[in-house]
Scaffold this motif. Structure first.
Motif, PDB file in Angstrom:
ATOM      1  N   LEU A   1       3.699 -17.647  34.389  1.00  0.00           N
ATOM      2  CA  LEU A   1       2.626 -16.927  33.907  1.00  0.00           C
ATOM      3  C   LEU A   1       2.134 -17.379  32.568  1.00  0.00           C
ATOM      4  O   LEU A   1       0.841 -17.501  32.196  1.00  0.00           O
ATOM      5  CB  LEU A   1       2.662 -15.436  34.243  1.00  0.00           C
ATOM      6  N   ARG A   2       3.090 -17.320  31.516  1.00  0.00           N
ATOM      7  CA  ARG A   2       2.780 -17.663  30.151  1.00  0.00           C
ATOM      8  C   ARG A   2       2.465 -18.951  30.127  1.00  0.00           C
ATOM      9  O   ARG A   2       1.872 -19.465  28.830  1.00  0.00           O
ATOM     10  CB  ARG A   2       4.150 -17.372  29.440  1.00  0.00           C
ATOM     11  N   ILE A   3       2.373 -19.885  31.002  1.00  0.00           N
ATOM     12  CA  ILE A   3       1.887 -21.184  30.813  1.00  0.00           C
ATOM     13  C   ILE A   3       0.136 -21.086  30.578  1.00  0.00           C
ATOM     14  O   ILE A   3      -0.298 -22.069  29.595  1.00  0.00           O
ATOM     15  CB  ILE A   3       2.001 -22.073  32.148  1.00  0.00           C
TER      16      ILE A   3
ATOM     17  N   PHE B   1      -4.474 -17.339  28.364  1.00  0.00           N
ATOM     18  CA  PHE B   1      -5.281 -16.412  28.850  1.00  0.00           C
ATOM     19  C   PHE B   1      -4.172 -15.285  29.375  1.00  0.00           C
ATOM     20  O   PHE B   1      -4.319 -14.084  29.162  1.00  0.00           O
ATOM     21  CB  PHE B   1      -6.419 -16.675  29.841  1.00  0.00           C
ATOM     22  N   LEU B   2      -3.485 -15.612  30.457  1.00  0.00           N
ATOM     23  CA  LEU B   2      -2.593 -14.669  31.048  1.00  0.00           C
ATOM     24  C   LEU B   2      -1.544 -14.235  30.084  1.00  0.00           C
ATOM     25  O   LEU B   2      -1.179 -13.064  30.027  1.00  0.00           O
ATOM     26  CB  LEU B   2      -1.943 -15.376  32.418  1.00  0.00           C
ATOM     27  N   ARG B   3      -1.027 -15.346  29.090  1.00  0.00           N
ATOM     28  CA  ARG B   3      -0.058 -14.747  28.301  1.00  0.00           C
ATOM     29  C   ARG B   3      -0.749 -13.602  27.218  1.00  0.00           C
ATOM     30  O   ARG B   3       0.065 -12.575  27.127  1.00  0.00           O
ATOM     31  CB  ARG B   3       0.388 -15.957  27.579  1.00  0.00           C
ATOM     32  N   TYR B   4      -1.799 -13.829  26.894  1.00  0.00           N
ATOM     33  CA  TYR B   4      -2.506 -12.603  26.112  1.00  0.00           C
ATOM     34  C   TYR B   4      -2.740 -11.641  26.731  1.00  0.00           C
ATOM     35  O   TYR B   4      -2.439 -10.409  26.185  1.00  0.00           O
ATOM     36  CB  TYR B   4      -3.739 -13.318  25.382  1.00  0.00           C
TER      37      TYR B   4
ATOM     38  N   GLY C   1       0.266  -9.817  26.055  1.00  0.00           N
ATOM     39  CA  GLY C   1      -0.344  -9.097  24.592  1.00  0.00           C
ATOM     40  C   GLY C   1       0.393 -10.414  23.588  1.00  0.00           C
ATOM     41  O   GLY C   1       0.685  -9.831  22.519  1.00  0.00           O
ATOM     42  N   ARG C   2       0.320 -11.452  24.041  1.00  0.00           N
ATOM     43  CA  ARG C   2       0.983 -12.629  23.181  1.00  0.00           C
ATOM     44  C   ARG C   2       0.062 -13.750  23.137  1.00  0.00           C
ATOM     45  O   ARG C   2      -0.649 -14.040  24.158  1.00  0.00           O
ATOM     46  CB  ARG C   2       2.424 -13.062  23.822  1.00  0.00           C
TER      47      ARG C   2
END
Length: 345
Positions: free
Chosen positions: A331-333, A336-339, A343-344
């Motif tokens: 998901l962190r790829i 947008f989803l990572r943030y 919250g990163r």
């Protein structure tokens, strides 16, 4: 605090997260009975109290300037990280693991545990209460001691049904405020330990402290789990003392063997990695729990068997944690989803 101590604290947080997942494996995956299980009562005494202790410990910033703008910035940051992701994953959980519909959503929201997704909401409430007290008192130590006393008194009202029933109101169910009251004393306790860290270390290093805590834990846990000598409103006393003792021993253990939990060791690196991704694991792991009721039936039928019970729960917990981290990395790829989910940036 020096870097090595932060490392062992991250490792402790990772260990605690694995304990949380293992508890859910025993309860949801195996379908074990709390009254019969050998592992569940043990995990209950340590997992969430330790987690909130660590959160409170890290919440204390000695050099932080408590102003209204700074407090509002902190609060908004916590809202983005802890509320929005929990709502998103709760929706996903209901869609894939429950029967989607308005009734199912209402049932989940009415429950104080929110199908397991109560943790971030309650933690947000704890941070807000803490921020308000720090803002008003300028983070003076006496105010935090008073807050801890008040939180313990509020916690005790949950276990005095003869005198207090306020927590059955719909507001406390929808808001998960019941869960907040239940664990807030451990958050404040962790904050106080950090504030008085030099003195706390002297106490932990003394010859008499660990034996006293260990003996107290034995008798309190024995009464809570087996003896049941106390009745009525006093029955929660040994349970509460057991939790404080378990948290204290965990902190002493990880601090004592800090070198083993440093980044130079495989175990240390692994636990620290989990500890730095606790939000990811917490949000995702409910979606990955396998269903193995036959294991729980066998364990309940052959109780007590603490060793097999805890090993099986830990095995599933570690596997689910690993796959949760894998899904998290996928998901962190997406930036947008990572943030927005974790919250990163």
């Amino acid at each position: 605090m020096e870097n090595k101590r932060l490392e062992w604290l991250d490792a402790l947080r990772g260990f605690t997260m694995i304990m949380v997942v293992s508890y859910h494996a025993s309860l949801n995956c195996f379908g074990e009975s709390v009254k019969l299980s050998a592992a569940l009562p043990f995990l209950v005494l340590m997992r969430m109290p330790a987690f909130f202790f660590i959160s409170g410990f890290l919440a204390y910033k000695a050099d932080f300037r408590w102003t209204v703008p700074n407090a509002l910035r902190l609060t908004w940051k916590k809202i983005k990280i802890q509320v929005i992701p929990a709502l998103v994953f709760l929706c996903v959980f209901i869609v894939f693991c429950r029967r989607w519909g308005a009734d199912e959503w209402h049932r989940a929201m009415l429950s104080p545990t929110k199908d397991g997704y109560w943790f971030t909401w309650s933690l947000l409430q704890m941070f807000i209460i803490y921020y308000v007290v720090c803002l008003v008192s300028r983070s003076r130590n006496y105010a935090i001691w008073l807050l801890w006393i008040v939180s313990v008194l509020a916690y005790e009202t949950l276990y005095m049904p003869k005198y207090f029933t306020y927590h059955h109101d719909l507001f406390f169910q929808y808001s998960s405020l019941v869960q907040t009251i239940n664990f807030f004393p451990f958050f404040v306790f962790g904050n106080l330990v950090h504030r008085h860290w030099t003195g706390a270390q002297r106490v932990m290093d003394s010859r008499w402290f660990f034996p006293i805590v260990a003996v107290l834990l034995f008798f309190c846990a024995a009464d809570f789990l087996r003896w049941h000598h106390l009745r009525f409103m006093w029955t929660n006393l040994p349970r509460t003392l057991s939790m404080y003792c378990m948290v204290t021993i965990l902190v002493m253990f990880f601090r004592r063997y800090a070198d083993s939990f440093s980044r130079d060791r495989v175990l240390g690196r692994t636990l620290q990695y989990v500890g730095q991704r606790t939000l990811d694991v917490y949000l995702i792991h409910y979606l990955l729990m396998p269903r193995m009721p036959m294991v729980g039936q066998w364990l309940n039928a052959n109780t007590p068997n603490f060793l097999i019970d805890i090993v099986l729960s830990l095995a599933i917990g570690i596997i689910v944690t690993a796959f949760s981290l894998l899904v998290s990395n996928i998901l962190r790829i997406s930036p947008f989803l990572r943030y927005h989910l974790f919250g990163r940036k």
